[in-house]
Design an enzyme around this catalytic site. Structure first.
Site, mmCIF file in Angstrom:
data_model
loop_
_atom_site.group_PDB
_atom_site.id
_atom_site.type_symbol
_atom_site.label_atom_id
_atom_site.label_comp_id
_atom_site.label_asym_id
_atom_site.label_seq_id
_atom_site.Cartn_x
_atom_site.Cartn_y
_atom_site.Cartn_z
ATOM 1 N N TYR A 170 13.661 4.182 -14.977
ATOM 2 C CA TYR A 170 12.477 2.909 -14.804
ATOM 3 C C TYR A 170 12.508 2.113 -15.813
ATOM 4 O O TYR A 170 12.429 0.817 -15.823
ATOM 5 C CB TYR A 170 11.149 3.518 -15.159
ATOM 6 C CG TYR A 170 9.811 2.835 -15.425
ATOM 7 C CD1 TYR A 170 9.055 2.175 -14.797
ATOM 8 C CD2 TYR A 170 9.230 3.066 -16.167
ATOM 9 C CE1 TYR A 170 8.111 1.687 -14.454
ATOM 10 C CE2 TYR A 170 7.791 2.632 -16.231
ATOM 11 C CZ TYR A 170 7.475 1.572 -15.357
ATOM 12 O OH TYR A 170 6.593 1.094 -15.751
ATOM 13 N N HIS A 173 -0.367 11.033 -15.404
ATOM 14 C CA HIS A 173 -0.699 10.380 -16.604
ATOM 15 C C HIS A 173 -1.524 11.045 -16.783
ATOM 16 O O HIS A 173 -2.119 12.152 -16.372
ATOM 17 C CB HIS A 173 -1.364 9.406 -15.868
ATOM 18 C CG HIS A 173 -0.263 8.003 -15.605
ATOM 19 N ND1 HIS A 173 -0.035 7.573 -14.449
ATOM 20 C CD2 HIS A 173 0.543 7.172 -16.445
ATOM 21 C CE1 HIS A 173 0.573 6.782 -14.262
ATOM 22 N NE2 HIS A 173 0.545 6.182 -15.228
ATOM 23 N N LYS A 212 13.408 -2.626 -15.290
ATOM 24 C CA LYS A 212 12.198 -3.143 -15.270
ATOM 25 C C LYS A 212 13.018 -4.337 -16.902
ATOM 26 O O LYS A 212 12.551 -5.169 -16.732
ATOM 27 C CB LYS A 212 10.683 -2.734 -16.397
ATOM 28 C CG LYS A 212 10.138 -2.364 -15.501
ATOM 29 C CD LYS A 212 9.392 -2.915 -14.531
ATOM 30 C CE LYS A 212 8.041 -2.319 -14.394
ATOM 31 N NZ LYS A 212 7.464 -3.279 -13.952
ATOM 32 N N GLY A 239 13.524 14.115 -22.622
ATOM 33 C CA GLY A 239 13.698 12.903 -22.404
ATOM 34 C C GLY A 239 12.208 11.969 -23.336
ATOM 35 O O GLY A 239 12.497 11.051 -23.852
ATOM 36 N N ARG A 255 9.603 18.558 -22.690
ATOM 37 C CA ARG A 255 10.353 17.877 -21.781
ATOM 38 C C ARG A 255 11.085 17.411 -22.429
ATOM 39 O O ARG A 255 11.007 15.702 -23.003
ATOM 40 C CB ARG A 255 9.364 16.668 -20.686
ATOM 41 C CG ARG A 255 8.791 17.726 -20.069
ATOM 42 C CD ARG A 255 7.777 16.642 -18.822
ATOM 43 N NE ARG A 255 6.896 15.949 -19.810
ATOM 44 C CZ ARG A 255 6.215 14.441 -19.414
ATOM 45 N NH1 ARG A 255 5.212 14.547 -17.984
ATOM 46 N NH2 ARG A 255 5.434 14.182 -20.308
ATOM 47 N N LEU A 272 0.833 -1.643 -0.176
ATOM 48 C CA LEU A 272 -0.035 -0.166 0.153
ATOM 49 C C LEU A 272 1.029 1.031 -0.083
ATOM 50 O O LEU A 272 0.528 2.448 0.015
ATOM 51 C CB LEU A 272 -0.859 0.182 1.228
ATOM 52 C CG LEU A 272 -1.896 -1.322 1.351
ATOM 53 C CD1 LEU A 272 -2.991 -1.158 2.146
ATOM 54 C CD2 LEU A 272 -3.177 -1.063 -0.046
ATOM 55 N N ILE A 312 7.221 -6.821 -1.331
ATOM 56 C CA ILE A 312 7.735 -8.570 -2.054
ATOM 57 C C ILE A 312 9.068 -7.952 -2.455
ATOM 58 O O ILE A 312 9.548 -9.141 -2.293
ATOM 59 C CB ILE A 312 7.944 -7.811 -3.334
ATOM 60 C CG1 ILE A 312 7.977 -6.547 -3.670
ATOM 61 C CG2 ILE A 312 6.299 -7.527 -4.406
ATOM 62 C CD1 ILE A 312 9.139 -6.415 -5.611
HETATM 63 N N1 LIG Z 1 0.496 2.588 -15.941
HETATM 64 C C1 LIG Z 1 0.817 2.327 -17.178
HETATM 65 O O1 LIG Z 1 0.511 2.939 -17.702
HETATM 66 C C2 LIG Z 1 1.540 1.361 -16.785
HETATM 67 C C3 LIG Z 1 2.790 1.064 -18.079
HETATM 68 C C4 LIG Z 1 3.660 0.044 -18.420
HETATM 69 C C5 LIG Z 1 3.958 -0.932 -16.700
HETATM 70 N N2 LIG Z 1 2.910 -0.855 -15.771
HETATM 71 C C6 LIG Z 1 3.490 -1.591 -15.398
HETATM 72 O O2 LIG Z 1 2.193 -1.711 -15.013
HETATM 73 C C7 LIG Z 1 2.637 -2.106 -12.644
HETATM 74 C C8 LIG Z 1 1.747 -1.852 -12.609
HETATM 75 O O3 LIG Z 1 1.485 0.074 -13.156
HETATM 76 P P1 LIG Z 1 0.061 0.652 -12.219
HETATM 77 O O4 LIG Z 1 -0.114 1.954 -12.861
HETATM 78 O O5 LIG Z 1 -0.630 0.329 -11.545
HETATM 79 O O6 LIG Z 1 1.508 1.503 -10.850
HETATM 80 P P2 LIG Z 1 0.481 1.972 -9.642
HETATM 81 O O7 LIG Z 1 1.553 2.310 -8.959
HETATM 82 O O8 LIG Z 1 -0.709 1.993 -9.718
HETATM 83 O O9 LIG Z 1 0.847 -0.359 -8.830
HETATM 84 C C9 LIG Z 1 1.937 -0.512 -8.268
HETATM 85 C C10 LIG Z 1 1.351 -1.329 -6.452
HETATM 86 O O10 LIG Z 1 2.400 -2.228 -6.468
HETATM 87 C C11 LIG Z 1 3.156 -1.765 -5.006
HETATM 88 N N3 LIG Z 1 3.759 -1.618 -4.527
HETATM 89 C C12 LIG Z 1 5.277 -1.039 -4.941
HETATM 90 N N4 LIG Z 1 6.243 -0.797 -4.145
HETATM 91 C C13 LIG Z 1 5.766 -2.229 -3.352
HETATM 92 C C14 LIG Z 1 6.381 -3.040 -2.347
HETATM 93 N N5 LIG Z 1 7.920 -3.773 -2.353
HETATM 94 N N6 LIG Z 1 5.952 -4.657 -2.680
HETATM 95 C C15 LIG Z 1 4.216 -4.978 -2.216
HETATM 96 N N7 LIG Z 1 4.196 -3.926 -3.485
HETATM 97 C C16 LIG Z 1 4.180 -2.816 -3.847
HETATM 98 C C17 LIG Z 1 1.995 -0.477 -4.994
HETATM 99 O O11 LIG Z 1 1.337 -0.239 -3.534
HETATM 100 C C18 LIG Z 1 1.051 0.117 -5.889
HETATM 101 O O12 LIG Z 1 -0.496 -0.906 -5.284
HETATM 102 C C19 LIG Z 1 3.601 -1.809 -12.224
HETATM 103 O O13 LIG Z 1 4.799 -2.774 -12.357
HETATM 104 C C20 LIG Z 1 3.747 -0.705 -13.884
HETATM 105 O O14 LIG Z 1 5.948 -0.978 -13.740
HETATM 106 C C21 LIG Z 1 2.149 0.291 -16.157
#
Ligand SMILES: NC(=O)c1ccc[n+]([C@@H]2O[C@H](COP(=O)([O-])OP(=O)(O)OC[C@H]3O[C@@H](n4cnc5c(N)ncnc54)[C@H](O)[C@@H]3O)[C@@H](O)[C@H]2O)c1
Length: 328
Positions: free
Chosen positions: A140, A188, A144, A282, A280, A33, A51
């Site tokens: 980032y 976003h 990944k 990048g 911006r 959270l 994690i």
């Molecule tokens: N939103 C996008 O457009 C997008 C695009 C490409 C990839 N992603 C990938 O999708 C995934 C989800 O993205 P999102 O937009 O839902 O982000 P988000 O930040 O809403 O969700 C990430 C979640 O991980 C949890 N978290 C972070 N560190 C943690 C830890 N150490 N232990 C347990 N939980 C942890 C956070 O509390 C959060 O609920 C991410 O891996 C992100 O890199 C998202």
């Protein structure tokens, strides 16, 4: 399947959890959270944990008899990753290794990983296919990509089945308007535009209209969270130990920032305060997926292929819940 979703209280993870519930699976969120929202998932399906805490993770996988893991947990802000690479390497890379070690210890063999378009070279021809060169430009993306490599190495050595899903720009909300995007600090485009429409922000900034694109603003590929969730469902149902698959998840359609803004104005029904400012550093000019492999191999078809439909779901959520999950 009983599926553990790390980061399952986040924006995309919680949408997938709700989708899996509606499609006959038994999902559980594992989230610290730090960014996600407890109210985004049913209380009985939320386990609070980090994690990086391998012991708790391994015990959870074992005691809950987990069949597969979907690994969403990450730090996911491009600008923050430039200022704090150490935090990104810790959560995104060490966190992924910690999860893999816990999976080995508890004999869980199926993993889906949320990767990103930010792992690709932005100089590659568009649309990007899965074999386009991966040359990330920001921490980032490098973290990944490093996580992708760890997963593939572990899978080869230990017979895991994995699917790497490289998302483009996730957008939209649950179609019934009950759940959607809500972060501590929003970066976003769609929510930023709709916050300006709601008066939560004075205006939305458009970073450059001098890009080499059809209207001068940047082009991105927006994909609805339900379409992301469908890709996860199809991928997990077809995965077996020893298999390794990689898919882009995007609509295949490029939308400019100005087109997204006009779509929001159409949906909201009025002009939205905006200001054009300098580019911006990048930002790539164009980032568009080819989802052909996902369509061909898994039969995926987006249910929200048009930006207006995506924005309509987002507006239903933001308009109905101007404070997001804060008042729940
Ligand atoms: N939103 C996008 O457009 C997008 C695009 C490409 C990839 N992603 C990938 O999708 C995934 C989800 O993205 P999102 O937009 O839902 O982000 P988000 O930040 O809403 O969700 C990430 C979640 O991980 C949890 N978290 C972070 N560190 C943690 C830890 N150490 N232990 C347990 N939980 C942890 C956070 O509390 C959060 O609920 C991410 O891996 C992100 O890199 C998202």
């Amino acid at each position: 399947m009983r599926i553990l979703l790390t980061g399952g209280a986040g924006y995309v993870g919680s949408a997938c959890l709700r989708w899996l519930l509606r499609h006959g699976h038994d999902p559980l969120a594992y989230d610290d959270l730090s960014e996600g929202n407890a109210a985004a998932v049913p209380a009985e399906r939320l386990l609070r944990g980090d994690i990086l805490d391998g012991k708790t993770l391994a015990a959870t996988l074992r005691e809950r008899r987990i069949d597969a893991v979907m690994h969403f947990a990450a730090l996911a802000s491009v600008p923050k990753s430039i200022d704090q690479p150490e935090a990104y390497w810790r959560t995104n890379v060490l966190g992924t290794k910690c999860l893999l070690d816990a999976m080995l210890a508890s004999n869980v063999k199926i993993l889906l990983f949320s990767s990103t378009a930010a792992t690709y070279s932005f100089d590659a021809p568009m649309p990007l296919a899965e074999d386009s060169p991966q040359v990330p430009q920001v921490p980032y993306g490098t973290t990944k990509l490093a996580a992708e490599h760890i997963i593939r190495d572990y899978a080869r050595a230990h017979g895991l089945g994995y699917a790497i899903l490289r998302y483009f720009n996730a957008a939209g909300a649950d179609p019934d308007g009950g759940f959607g995007e809500h972060r501590r600090e929003e970066t976003h485009l769609v929510p930023l535009i709709l916050y300006a429409a709601l008066g939560k922000r004075r205006k939305v900034f458009i970073y450059g209209t001098d890009w080499p694109t059809r209207d001068g603003s940047c082009v991105r590929d927006y994909v609805h969270t339900d379409d992301l969730a469908l890709a996860h469902q199809l991928a997990v149902e077809g995965l077996r130990p020893g298999m390794g698959r990689i898919f882009n998840v995007g609509s295949g359609t490029g939308t400019t920032v100005l087109e997204a803004l006009r779509a929001c104005e159409r949906v909201v029904g009025r002009p939205i305060p905006q200001e054009i400012v300098a580019r911006r550093p990048g930002d790539p000019a164009v980032l568009v997926a080819s989802p052909a492999k996902l369509e061909r191999e898994l039969g995926w078809q987006p249910r929200f292929p048009r930006i207006d439909e995506i924005v309509e779901t987002a507006w239903r959520w933001h308009h109905g819940h101007p404070d997001g999950y804060a008042r729940r």
